[in-house]
Motif scaffolding. Structure first.
Motif, PDB file in Angstrom:
ATOM      1  N   LYS A  58       0.825  -1.207   0.000  1.00  0.00           N
ATOM      2  CA  LYS A  58       0.000   0.000   0.000  1.00  0.00           C
ATOM      3  C   LYS A  58       0.858   1.255   0.000  1.00  0.00           C
ATOM      4  O   LYS A  58       0.542   2.246  -0.663  1.00  0.00           O
ATOM      5  N   LEU A  59       1.925   1.225   0.742  1.00  0.00           N
ATOM      6  CA  LEU A  59       2.805   2.386   0.809  1.00  0.00           C
ATOM      7  C   LEU A  59       3.442   2.658  -0.554  1.00  0.00           C
ATOM      8  O   LEU A  59       3.508   3.801  -1.013  1.00  0.00           O
ATOM      9  N   LEU A  60       3.898   1.575  -1.206  1.00  0.00           N
ATOM     10  CA  LEU A  60       4.491   1.745  -2.525  1.00  0.00           C
ATOM     11  C   LEU A  60       3.467   2.255  -3.532  1.00  0.00           C
ATOM     12  O   LEU A  60       3.786   3.080  -4.397  1.00  0.00           O
ATOM     13  N   LYS A  61       2.241   1.792  -3.421  1.00  0.00           N
ATOM     14  CA  LYS A  61       1.204   2.266  -4.339  1.00  0.00           C
ATOM     15  C   LYS A  61       0.959   3.757  -4.145  1.00  0.00           C
ATOM     16  O   LYS A  61       0.803   4.517  -5.124  1.00  0.00           O
ATOM     17  N   ALA A  62       0.938   4.190  -2.892  1.00  0.00           N
ATOM     18  CA  ALA A  62       0.766   5.620  -2.620  1.00  0.00           C
ATOM     19  C   ALA A  62       1.930   6.426  -3.188  1.00  0.00           C
ATOM     20  O   ALA A  62       1.739   7.498  -3.779  1.00  0.00           O
ATOM     21  N   VAL A  63       3.153   5.912  -3.023  1.00  0.00           N
ATOM     22  CA  VAL A  63       4.324   6.597  -3.569  1.00  0.00           C
ATOM     23  C   VAL A  63       4.216   6.702  -5.084  1.00  0.00           C
ATOM     24  O   VAL A  63       4.509   7.745  -5.682  1.00  0.00           O
ATOM     25  N   GLN A  64       3.775   5.614  -5.728  1.00  0.00           N
ATOM     26  CA  GLN A  64       3.666   5.625  -7.184  1.00  0.00           C
ATOM     27  C   GLN A  64       2.656   6.674  -7.656  1.00  0.00           C
ATOM     28  O   GLN A  64       2.918   7.435  -8.597  1.00  0.00           O
ATOM     29  N   ILE A  65       1.499   6.737  -7.019  1.00  0.00           N
ATOM     30  CA  ILE A  65       0.460   7.696  -7.434  1.00  0.00           C
ATOM     31  C   ILE A  65       0.946   9.129  -7.242  1.00  0.00           C
ATOM     32  O   ILE A  65       0.810   9.978  -8.138  1.00  0.00           O
ATOM     33  N   VAL A  66       1.547   9.406  -6.083  1.00  0.00           N
ATOM     34  CA  VAL A  66       2.037  10.762  -5.827  1.00  0.00           C
ATOM     35  C   VAL A  66       3.172  11.111  -6.792  1.00  0.00           C
ATOM     36  O   VAL A  66       3.286  12.248  -7.257  1.00  0.00           O
ATOM     37  N   ALA A  67       3.996  10.128  -7.125  1.00  0.00           N
ATOM     38  CA  ALA A  67       5.084  10.369  -8.071  1.00  0.00           C
ATOM     39  C   ALA A  67       4.538  10.742  -9.445  1.00  0.00           C
ATOM     40  O   ALA A  67       5.059  11.651 -10.111  1.00  0.00           O
ATOM     41  N   VAL A  68       3.503  10.060  -9.893  1.00  0.00           N
ATOM     42  CA  VAL A  68       2.914  10.382 -11.194  1.00  0.00           C
ATOM     43  C   VAL A  68       2.278  11.766 -11.168  1.00  0.00           C
ATOM     44  O   VAL A  68       2.412  12.550 -12.119  1.00  0.00           O
ATOM     45  N   ILE A  69       1.573  12.086 -10.086  1.00  0.00           N
ATOM     46  CA  ILE A  69       1.015  13.436  -9.954  1.00  0.00           C
ATOM     47  C   ILE A  69       2.128  14.478 -10.006  1.00  0.00           C
ATOM     48  O   ILE A  69       2.016  15.502 -10.697  1.00  0.00           O
ATOM     49  N   SER A  70       3.212  14.200  -9.285  1.00  0.00           N
ATOM     50  CA  SER A  70       4.333  15.139  -9.266  1.00  0.00           C
ATOM     51  C   SER A  70       4.930  15.318 -10.653  1.00  0.00           C
ATOM     52  O   SER A  70       5.263  16.434 -11.069  1.00  0.00           O
ATOM     53  N   GLY A  71       5.059  14.233 -11.398  1.00  0.00           N
ATOM     54  CA  GLY A  71       5.590  14.330 -12.756  1.00  0.00           C
ATOM     55  C   GLY A  71       4.677  15.071 -13.702  1.00  0.00           C
ATOM     56  O   GLY A  71       5.133  15.612 -14.719  1.00  0.00           O
ATOM     57  N   ALA A  72       3.368  15.105 -13.394  1.00  0.00           N
ATOM     58  CA  ALA A  72       2.398  15.801 -14.239  1.00  0.00           C
ATOM     59  C   ALA A  72       2.239  17.270 -13.879  1.00  0.00           C
ATOM     60  O   ALA A  72       1.555  18.014 -14.599  1.00  0.00           O
ATOM     61  N   ILE A  73       2.850  17.711 -12.787  1.00  0.00           N
ATOM     62  CA  ILE A  73       2.690  19.099 -12.344  1.00  0.00           C
ATOM     63  C   ILE A  73       3.213  20.072 -13.393  1.00  0.00           C
ATOM     64  O   ILE A  73       2.594  21.107 -13.673  1.00  0.00           O
ATOM     65  N   ALA A  74       4.357  19.774 -13.995  1.00  0.00           N
ATOM     66  CA  ALA A  74       4.995  20.725 -14.907  1.00  0.00           C
ATOM     67  C   ALA A  74       4.093  21.075 -16.084  1.00  0.00           C
ATOM     68  O   ALA A  74       3.858  22.252 -16.384  1.00  0.00           O
ATOM     69  N   VAL A  75       3.572  20.061 -16.764  1.00  0.00           N
ATOM     70  CA  VAL A  75       2.693  20.361 -17.899  1.00  0.00           C
ATOM     71  C   VAL A  75       1.381  20.970 -17.428  1.00  0.00           C
ATOM     72  O   VAL A  75       0.764  21.777 -18.140  1.00  0.00           O
ATOM     73  N   SER A  76       0.960  20.634 -16.218  1.00  0.00           N
ATOM     74  CA  SER A  76      -0.289  21.186 -15.692  1.00  0.00           C
ATOM     75  C   SER A  76      -0.192  22.680 -15.434  1.00  0.00           C
ATOM     76  O   SER A  76      -1.206  23.382 -15.476  1.00  0.00           O
ATOM     77  N   THR A  77       1.010  23.182 -15.177  1.00  0.00           N
ATOM     78  CA  THR A  77       1.156  24.628 -14.984  1.00  0.00           C
ATOM     79  C   THR A  77       0.830  25.388 -16.270  1.00  0.00           C
ATOM     80  O   THR A  77       0.413  26.550 -16.213  1.00  0.00           O
ATOM     81  N   PHE A  78       1.023  24.742 -17.411  1.00  0.00           N
ATOM     82  CA  PHE A  78       0.655  25.367 -18.688  1.00  0.00           C
ATOM     83  C   PHE A  78      -0.816  25.138 -19.015  1.00  0.00           C
ATOM     84  O   PHE A  78      -1.520  26.057 -19.428  1.00  0.00           O
ATOM     85  N   LEU A  79      -1.281  23.918 -18.817  1.00  0.00           N
ATOM     86  CA  LEU A  79      -2.685  23.620 -19.088  1.00  0.00           C
ATOM     87  C   LEU A  79      -3.613  24.415 -18.174  1.00  0.00           C
ATOM     88  O   LEU A  79      -4.786  24.641 -18.516  1.00  0.00           O
ATOM     89  N   ALA A  80      -3.108  24.865 -17.027  1.00  0.00           N
ATOM     90  CA  ALA A  80      -3.923  25.671 -16.109  1.00  0.00           C
ATOM     91  C   ALA A  80      -4.358  26.989 -16.734  1.00  0.00           C
ATOM     92  O   ALA A  80      -5.332  27.599 -16.278  1.00  0.00           O
ATOM     93  N   GLN A  81      -3.659  27.435 -17.789  1.00  0.00           N
ATOM     94  CA  GLN A  81      -4.048  28.685 -18.449  1.00  0.00           C
ATOM     95  C   GLN A  81      -5.359  28.555 -19.201  1.00  0.00           C
ATOM     96  O   GLN A  81      -5.917  29.569 -19.652  1.00  0.00           O
TER      97      GLN A  81
END
Length: 758
Positions: free
Chosen positions: A405-428
């Motif tokens: 469960k801990l690893l699954k949580a790490v994986q999900i948060v890691a993917v969200i973190s990796g998507a933050i950069a493009v999301s800063t542009f899509l937020a426009q």
């Protein structure tokens, strides 16, 4: 024609009752927002009125020595003519600014071509003076101006807002503090009356340009730009644009010089860097709609200035905490009963481990772990033909479930973190700057979009594969920014990781941060696609060819003047992509190959720059302009300015430097090396998805070369690592989930790292 400068005039100052003359101009003329970036005073980002007028004179960014905002000197009258005092000192200072503006360019050009120039007000005199600081016709006030019919160019100053601002107390930088709202409204009303008086004195066939040529506030703003032709051509009711910005409703102060020269029918000197204002089509918008829309653009820039610093602070802090959390989670995975991880591999009689093939990513050889994989049962003794070793004890089921469960949580948060950069542009796509709490609004908007991208990453069968979520996020990143740059770079304007029109650093194409995100997403996305194709049985030659084709398109889009127009990014992108392709093909990356690839990148960007230079002057981007600067001997001035900026960003932005160092340490000291603080997770991921190694090294190479070649310095590797490291972590976590825990083994010495792990 007449150029009327109103220092500090913003769209929010306009009102149908308080400023009726300006309101009338909006209803009849072509309107836009003016970026007035010139050479600011030390430690401030604002444009002083004197700097704005000098910039118009030169057609290039100019400024004044010393701190604060000195007032324009009063011209020394000799009959109708006048001379600017200390003109030589003003001219000499420009060589120290990094722009080498040539004061007097506008006035000298008109005079040399037989025209006559008149100036009203000391600021206007700075813009109208020739290269010796002389003005043929000068009047200190509108009342003393006389007949203006003989003059080809009339420059007028409406200084009411600037005068009110100079009466404010000075801050620690010598810049006046903010004008109170009531005082500003009163000054805008007086300015409107004076503008009406000046327009009434102009000949009936005069084309009028009205511009808020500077700031009158401690912070930079977008300002009013209006052009009105007597017969509605070319400037009728509508919006302005210019090839210098390629953005609807946005022009620059150096464009004001180019527009004046164009309307007078004169050839623009090379030192004038702006482009003529152009109507961007007619509009049915009412004056109120126009003013509201353009004021909203300035509001977005102001909100961005307030939230950008705190946003990056939050981003860096959260990432650092997440890396620490992930390191602890990986340690917990390794700790229970000192169990050993095996990656669904088979062992023969010799005891050697089979490295999984690329088919493990094809959807048949790497199924999601079943509950039995993590069951707390004892494995029976193995026969000589067994594929797994005998275990004497296994970790408890509770410990395994908790770790899973801990690893699954790490994986999900890691993917969200990796998507933050493009999301800063899509937020426009969402007008977050209009919401009540902008800082909270932009964070919520970015997280929501990152959540949607993450949901897509886990939505299909690809979620079971090591590179599945990584590939989806990287592909979204690459395609979103590719489409954006091909359609005008709208998502980068006023994005927290994009460019700010008020600073005037860039208005179109790929900003340095956007390039870092785009290039990293492209290379990692290609790594995931390559793994999928190899798993489907596609030959390696074809896979390398497919990746080379899309990679070539991505590089072309980055450098093509009509799209990305990115000079420094192309060589970095070419080198990073080449490293990826060489490793993907199974070959070694040698120094000779790197030098040849670097040469290819330089030739490519040089070719694109020459192609751009061959276009007409008013259609060139900064790529073609740089070729001209090389010809004119000004290239070292530009290179020196950008190198200083790169050093300044790297040294001054300690938070991004810290983030880069921690991200690299996490990658190579936690993920890549078995130790008390981390499992050999990266090695597991390399085994299950060999193309990850090629993609990761290609992306890191691109980021490092980009750091050396761009003026954003450490910001480029910092943003590249913000994408690459979390997505790599997500892949590593999936690799650990696919690995089967075995029982305790007798203590042994630490194994030497394999080449893949290194």
């Amino acid at each position: 024609m007449a150029l009327i400068g109103v220092p500090g005039l913003e769209w929010s100052d306009l009102d149908p009752s308080r400023t009726p003359n300006l309101w009338s101009l909006v209803s009849q003329g072509t309107s836009g927002s003016l970026s007035t970036r010139a050479v600011p005073p030390p430690d401030r980002g604002t444009t002083c009125p004197t700097a704005g007028w000098l910039t118009i004179s030169a057609g290039q960014r100019a400024g004044t020595a010393g701190k604060g905002c000195p007032q324009a000197p009063a011209p020394q009258l000799t009959g109708e003519a006048a001379k600017i005092p200390d003109w030589q000192a003003l001219t000499a200072y420009q060589s120290e600014t990094g722009y080498d503006a040539q004061l007097g360019t506008l006035g000298q050009l008109v005079t040399d071509n037989g025209g006559k120039v008149a100036a009203v007000g000391p600021g206007a005199a700075l813009a109208a003076a020739d290269k010796s600081g002389n003005i043929a016709k000068y009047a200190p006030t509108p009342d003393a101006v006389g007949d203006l019919t003989p003059y080809n160019l009339i420059i007028m100053e409406v200084a009411d807002l600037a005068t009110a601002w100079t009466k404010q107390p000075l801050d620690e930088y010598g810049v006046p503090t903010q004008l109170p709202t009531a005082a500003r409204q009163e000054a805008a009303t007086r300015a409107d009356r004076q503008l009406g008086t000046l327009i009434a004195k102009l000949p009936a066939d005069t084309t009028v340009l009205v511009a808020g040529v500077s700031d009158v506030s401690p912070n930079a703003h977008l300002h009013v730009a209006i052009a009105k032709s007597p017969n509605g051509q070319p400037y009728g009711h509508g919006y302005l644009t210019a090839t210098s910005t390629r953005q609807d409703t946005l022009v620059t102060i150096t464009d004001l010089t180019a527009t004046t020269i164009h309307l007078l029918g004169l050839p623009a000197p090379r030192q004038v860097v702006g482009r003529a204002w152009q109507p961007n089509g007619t509009t049915s918008a009412t004056p109120a709609d126009t003013v509201t829309e353009l004021a909203d653009g300035d509001l977005a820039s102001q909100v961005l200035r307030e939230v950008r610093g705190p946003f990056f602070t939050v981003l860096v802090t959260v990432q650092l905490l997440f890396y620490a959390f992930a390191a602890l989670a990986l340690r917990r995975r390794r700790s229970p009963n000192r169990s050993t991880l095996t990656s669904n591999t088979s062992e023969g009689a010799t005891g050697t481990t089979r490295t999984p093939s690329s088919a493990d990513f094809a959807g048949t050889s790497a199924p999601a772990p079943s509950p039995a994989d993590f069951a707390g049962t004892t494995t029976p003794a193995a026969s000589p033909d067994d594929n797994t070793s005998t275990t004497t004890a296994a970790p408890s089921s509770a410990g395994i479930a908790s770790a899973s469960k801990l690893l699954k949580a790490v994986q999900i948060v890691a993917v969200i973190s990796g998507a933050i950069a493009v999301s800063t542009f899509l937020a426009q796509l969402v007008p977050w700057w209009t919401l009540p709490v902008p800082m909270l609004s932009v964070i919520v908007t970015i997280l929501a979009i990152a959540g949607l991208v993450t949901a897509l990453a886990f939505a299909g069968p690809w979620r079971a594969h090591v590179l599945g979520p990584l590939t989806v996020v990287a592909a979204v990143t690459s395609l979103a920014l590719l489409i954006d740059v091909m359609t005008g770079s709208k998502l980068q304007v006023n994005a927290v990781t994009g460019y700010e029109p008020v600073t005037g650093g860039r208005f179109y194409g790929f900003s340095n941060i956007a390039f870092a995100v785009y290039a990293t997403g492209t290379i990692l996305g290609l790594a995931g696609v390559a793994q999928w194709l190899l798993g489907r049985g596609v030959s390696r030659v074809v896979v390398v060819g497919v990746c080379a084709v899309y990679g070539g398109v991505a590089v072309f889009a980055d450098g093509w003047p009509s799209w990305g127009a990115d000079f420094g990014g192309v060589p970095a992108f070419v080198i990073g992509l080449a490293v990826f392709l060489i490793l993907l093909s199974g070959k070694r990356v040698s120094l000779l190959r790197l030098l040849l690839v670097g040469l290819m990148g330089a030739v490519l960007v040089g070719t694109l720059s020459v192609i751009d230079w061959l276009r007409p002057d008013d259609q060139r981007t900064h790529l073609g302009n740089f070729v001209q600067q090389i010809i004119d001997g000004q290239a070292w001035t530009v290179v020196g300015r950008k190198f200083s900026a790169m050093i300044g960003v790297t040294i001054g932005n300690w938070s991004l430097t810290l983030l880069s160092l921690v991200a690299l340490a996490f990658l190579f000291l936690v993920l890549a090396r078995p130790s008390r603080w981390g499992a050999s997770a990266l090695g597991q991921a390399y085994h299950l998805a060999p193309t990850l190694r090629a993609g990761l090294f290609g992306a890191l190479t691109c980021a490092f070369v980009g750091f050396l070649m761009n003026d954003s310095g450490i910001a480029i590797p910092a943003m590249a690592l913000t994408v690459a490291v979390p997505l790599t972590l997500a892949a590593c976590v999936r690799a650990l989930q696919l690995a089967k825990p075995t029982g305790s083994a007798p203590p042994s010495g630490q194994a030497a790292p394999t080449r893949a792990e290194a």
